[in-house]
Write a protein that holds these residues in place. Structure first.
Motif, PDB file in Angstrom:
ATOM      1  N   VAL A 164      12.788   3.266  29.643  1.00  0.00           N
ATOM      2  CA  VAL A 164      13.406   3.639  28.358  1.00  0.00           C
ATOM      3  C   VAL A 164      13.733   2.333  27.632  1.00  0.00           C
ATOM      4  O   VAL A 164      14.760   1.712  27.886  1.00  0.00           O
ATOM      5  N   ASP A 216      13.437   8.597  19.202  1.00  0.00           N
ATOM      6  CA  ASP A 216      14.780   8.959  19.669  1.00  0.00           C
ATOM      7  C   ASP A 216      15.311   7.883  20.609  1.00  0.00           C
ATOM      8  O   ASP A 216      14.539   7.208  21.302  1.00  0.00           O
ATOM      9  N   LYS A 217      16.624   7.754  20.674  1.00  0.00           N
ATOM     10  CA  LYS A 217      17.223   6.691  21.475  1.00  0.00           C
ATOM     11  C   LYS A 217      16.917   6.819  22.960  1.00  0.00           C
ATOM     12  O   LYS A 217      16.935   5.824  23.685  1.00  0.00           O
ATOM     13  N   ASP A 218      16.642   8.036  23.423  1.00  0.00           N
ATOM     14  CA  ASP A 218      16.334   8.217  24.846  1.00  0.00           C
ATOM     15  C   ASP A 218      14.836   8.303  25.103  1.00  0.00           C
ATOM     16  O   ASP A 218      14.402   8.665  26.204  1.00  0.00           O
ATOM     17  N   THR A 220      11.059   7.423  26.057  1.00  0.00           N
ATOM     18  CA  THR A 220      10.445   6.532  27.045  1.00  0.00           C
ATOM     19  C   THR A 220       9.343   5.699  26.390  1.00  0.00           C
ATOM     20  O   THR A 220       8.961   5.929  25.235  1.00  0.00           O
TER      21      THR A 220
END
Length: 250
Positions: free
Chosen positions: A61, A134-136, A138
């Motif tokens: 990530v 998105d911040k999460d 991968t």
């Protein structure tokens, strides 16, 4: 020493000598049979240089402000083919505004040379892009912003339709052109960002190539361990024999 005693001890010496010889032979021969593969390598920009990613893209990530790199090439466990252009996060994402709830990750995709392809096909030009995800998300999600990703069993097989077939296949004979050192290329940064910088020519080193080749590395390591144990056993035998002779002489 009696003939019976010599007869009992002789097989042990023979076995130890044969074991040591076999291990030393394995150490000499194993590197010559290092397998080569045609695959997509996953890298990360660390302290201004490309380094092989320590985890797969599905388990990585990336943080906001980082740069992922991908390179398609033919390589074995003794060589690593980095992306042939090096761009900083500022060069790639400097003109991309920050968005709430999102992160920006620089992405460099190098499709390699014609010599790296299975059929001599001309690969697409290397490219760079700023992935807003998105911040999460991968690294697999970051890569998907460059085009459709074809994957099998967790291994990236194709990016944006290249290559059209095969997936991490073994290469029996690596051509001279594929073995040749990389030449640096200019990878165009996204519009309104500075021109990409490029690394020096070469493109190969002795770092590990990752999970696709760990079996070969493990074989070499195991051979060293076995040889060391055999040598220790032989040394122990010689020490015990010396002490036995000393006691008999006393």
């Amino acid at each position: 020493m009696s003939l019976a005693t010599r007869a009992r001890r002789a097989p042990l010496r023979v076995v130890l000598a044969a074991l040591v010889a076999a291990c030393l032979s394995a150490l000499t021969v194993a590197p010559a049979h290092a397998a080569a593969y045609r695959f997509w390598g996953f890298y990360q920009l660390t302290d201004g240089a490309w380094t092989f990613a320590q985890k797969g893209p599905d388990q990585t990530v990336p943080a906001d402000g980082s740069v992922d790199g991908w390179r398609f090439a033919v390589a074995d466990e003794a060589s690593t083919r980095f992306p042939r252009g090096l761009l900083t996060f500022e060069q790639i994402c400097g003109s991309t505004p920050v968005q709430d709830g999102k992160k920006r990750v620089g992405l460099v995709v190098d499709f390699g040379r014609p010599a790296d392809s299975a059929d001599g096909a001309t690969p697409p030009e290397p490219k760079a892009a700023c992935a807003v995800v998105d911040k999460d998300a991968t690294s697999t999600a970051v890569l998907a912003t460059a085009g459709e990703v074809r994957a099998e069993k967790g291994l990236v097989c194709a990016v944006a339709g290249y290559p059209t077939t095969d997936c991490g296949g073994a290469v029996k004979e690596v051509s001279a052109a594929a073995k040749a050192p990389d030449q640096p290329v200019t990878i165009a940064a996204p519009t309104a960002t500075p021109t990409a910088t490029t690394p020096s020519a070469g493109g190969t080193d002795t770092s590990s190539r990752g999970t696709a080749l760990t079996a070969d590395s493990g074989t070499n390591v195991a051979a060293y361990v076995i040889a060391a144990l055999a040598l220790l056993a032989l040394l122990g035998y010689l020490v015990a024999r010396s002490r036995s002779r000393a006691r008999q002489d006393g």
